[in-house]
Design a protein around this motif. Structure first.
Motif, PDB file in Angstrom:
ATOM      1  N   ALA A 269      -8.182   3.442   6.341  1.00 54.12           N
ATOM      2  CA  ALA A 269      -8.313   4.267   5.135  1.00 54.12           C
ATOM      3  C   ALA A 269      -8.849   5.667   5.425  1.00 54.12           C
ATOM      4  O   ALA A 269      -8.724   6.561   4.581  1.00 54.12           O
ATOM      5  CB  ALA A 269      -9.223   3.568   4.126  1.00 54.12           C
TER       6      ALA A 269
ATOM      7  N   VAL B 266      -5.475  -2.012   5.670  1.00 53.59           N
ATOM      8  CA  VAL B 266      -5.604  -0.919   4.708  1.00 53.59           C
ATOM      9  C   VAL B 266      -7.003  -0.308   4.726  1.00 53.59           C
ATOM     10  O   VAL B 266      -7.149   0.908   4.914  1.00 53.59           O
ATOM     11  CB  VAL B 266      -5.219  -1.378   3.290  1.00 53.59           C
ATOM     12  CG1 VAL B 266      -5.521  -0.284   2.274  1.00 53.59           C
ATOM     13  CG2 VAL B 266      -3.740  -1.760   3.229  1.00 53.59           C
ATOM     14  N   PRO B 267      -8.074  -1.094   4.567  1.00 54.96           N
ATOM     15  CA  PRO B 267      -9.409  -0.480   4.616  1.00 54.96           C
ATOM     16  C   PRO B 267      -9.786   0.028   6.001  1.00 54.96           C
ATOM     17  O   PRO B 267     -10.531   1.001   6.130  1.00 54.96           O
ATOM     18  CB  PRO B 267     -10.337  -1.614   4.164  1.00 54.96           C
ATOM     19  CG  PRO B 267      -9.580  -2.873   4.439  1.00 54.96           C
ATOM     20  CD  PRO B 267      -8.147  -2.535   4.228  1.00 54.96           C
TER      21      PRO B 267
ATOM     22  N   TYR C  82       0.824  -1.203   0.000  1.00 55.67           N
ATOM     23  CA  TYR C  82       0.000   0.000   0.000  1.00 55.67           C
ATOM     24  C   TYR C  82       0.864   1.262   0.000  1.00 55.67           C
ATOM     25  O   TYR C  82       0.597   2.217  -0.739  1.00 55.67           O
ATOM     26  CB  TYR C  82      -0.917  -0.014   1.221  1.00 55.67           C
ATOM     27  CG  TYR C  82      -1.782   1.213   1.366  1.00 55.67           C
ATOM     28  CD1 TYR C  82      -2.796   1.487   0.452  1.00 55.67           C
ATOM     29  CD2 TYR C  82      -1.589   2.107   2.421  1.00 55.67           C
ATOM     30  CE1 TYR C  82      -3.591   2.623   0.583  1.00 55.67           C
ATOM     31  CE2 TYR C  82      -2.373   3.236   2.570  1.00 55.67           C
ATOM     32  CZ  TYR C  82      -3.369   3.484   1.645  1.00 55.67           C
ATOM     33  OH  TYR C  82      -4.143   4.608   1.777  1.00 55.67           O
TER      34      TYR C  82
ATOM     35  N   LYS D  40       1.359   3.941  -3.050  1.00 54.00           N
ATOM     36  CA  LYS D  40       0.900   5.301  -2.769  1.00 54.00           C
ATOM     37  C   LYS D  40       2.013   6.321  -2.963  1.00 54.00           C
ATOM     38  O   LYS D  40       1.760   7.478  -3.351  1.00 54.00           O
ATOM     39  CB  LYS D  40       0.363   5.373  -1.334  1.00 54.00           C
ATOM     40  CG  LYS D  40      -0.479   6.615  -1.042  1.00 54.00           C
ATOM     41  CD  LYS D  40      -1.136   6.517   0.313  1.00 54.00           C
ATOM     42  CE  LYS D  40      -2.090   7.677   0.559  1.00 54.00           C
ATOM     43  NZ  LYS D  40      -3.258   7.654  -0.352  1.00 54.00           N
TER      44      LYS D  40
ATOM     45  N   GLY E 131      -1.852   7.766   4.533  1.00 57.61           N
ATOM     46  CA  GLY E 131      -1.269   6.443   4.709  1.00 57.61           C
ATOM     47  C   GLY E 131      -0.226   6.371   5.803  1.00 57.61           C
ATOM     48  O   GLY E 131       0.311   5.292   6.092  1.00 57.61           O
TER      49      GLY E 131
END
Length: 311
Positions: free
Chosen positions: A267, A263-264, A26, A30, A272
């Protein structure tokens, strides 16, 4: 090395933490430019340090024993990674498992993040062989030339990355010279200025180029300057991490995959950075927790070759 150099442990801690951060898919996706910059210098610097601390003077049998106890954790974890790559939807997936595939990944073309240990063992064993065969009849320059030629042959066979091996060779050259690591990589905050200038052009973000080598040198120089002003508690903490990078190299990939479900959940924080901090702590603490449990269960002697891994 018998007498540890605090600055080297500090540098190793920074580079291993950067490795973990950008193994988080992630974060890498990003911040691709930051990933390219970090990948230009962090593993080359690690390889230079590895070549510098590679101790072949302790004798053939002790050295081979050291390599063996790098191979055992490598073999276990690389095997697990290959198996999981056939099951989980990872980027480096394999279509089907077989003994020939496993042997190929284990001895010739490692899959995933364990390539560094494969490179370390191959470079170290080749270095020992060249040093012993040349003996007293060759000087340091001759040894380095023969060593580089051997690495070139291994690279041509597709077994070893030549540029990675040359960074390792640079560390060996520094070790065999009269220069101290901290003298050659002179600490300077001014090093940050050419880093910014080089990093502004994305074509410079390549470890195989002279600009990549320059970025590696400059980042080491800058980080050594930072080290002088760190508080003692931070020096001690980073030093501990740096003296146990093997643990993080071996176990952190387990946790970089395990944190993906976060991650979710995190979020809501768009940069991040919250995910980065939480995941990095999880990876580091989790890796040390496994090593601590292995110490308590007296399993470390079978995995690391020593009664206790954590000191």
């Amino acid at each position: 090395m018998k007498n540890r150099i605090a600055e080297l442990d500090y540098l190793k801690s920074i580079f291993i933490l950067l490795m973990i951060v950008f193994h988080l898919v992630y974060i890498g996706d990003k911040y691709p430019y930051a990933k390219s910059l970090v990948y230009t210098f962090h593993m080359p610097a690690f390889l230079i340090i590895s070549g510098y601390v590679m101790n072949i003077a302790k004798g053939i049998r002790p050295f081979l024993r050291t390599m063996w106890w790098i191979f055992i954790p490598y073999a276990v974890m690389e095997t697990g990674y290959v198996v999981m790559s056939a099951i989980l939807p990872v980027r480096e997936s394999v279509e089907h498992l077989s003994v020939s595939l496993w042997l190929d990944k284990l001895f010739l073309h490692p899959l995933g993040p364990y390539w560094y240990l494969h490179t370390l063992m191959l470079c170290g064993l080749t270095y020992l062989l060249v040093d012993k065969l040349t003996g007293k009849w060759s000087n340091t320059v001759s040894v380095l030339i023969i060593l580089a030629l051997c690495y070139a042959v291994l690279s041509a066979c597709g077994i070893l990355s030549l540029i990675n091996a040359l960074y390792f060779t640079a560390g060996v050259a520094l070790r065999r010279s009269s220069f101290d690591f901290r003298t050659f990589f002179s600490a300077s905050f001014w090093a940050l200025l050419p880093v910014i200038w080089l990093a502004a052009d994305e074509t410079n973000l390549n470890k195989s180029t002279l600009s990549g080598a320059a970025l590696t040198y400059l980042m080491i120089s800058f980080l050594l300057a930072v080290y002088r002003y760190l508080p003692d508690y931070l020096k001690k903490g980073l030093g501990y991490i740096g003296s146990h990078t093997f643990v993080l190299l071996v176990f952190s990939p387990v946790f970089t995959m395990a944190v993906k479900p976060l991650v979710p959940v995190l979020a809501f924080e768009p940069t991040g950075m919250l995910f980065l901090c939480v995941s990095l702590c999880f990876c580091v603490i989790g890796s040390f927790a496994i090593a601590w449990i292995m110490d308590k269960l007296n399993f470390s002697r079978f995995f690391w070759g020593k009664a206790r891994m954590l000191s």
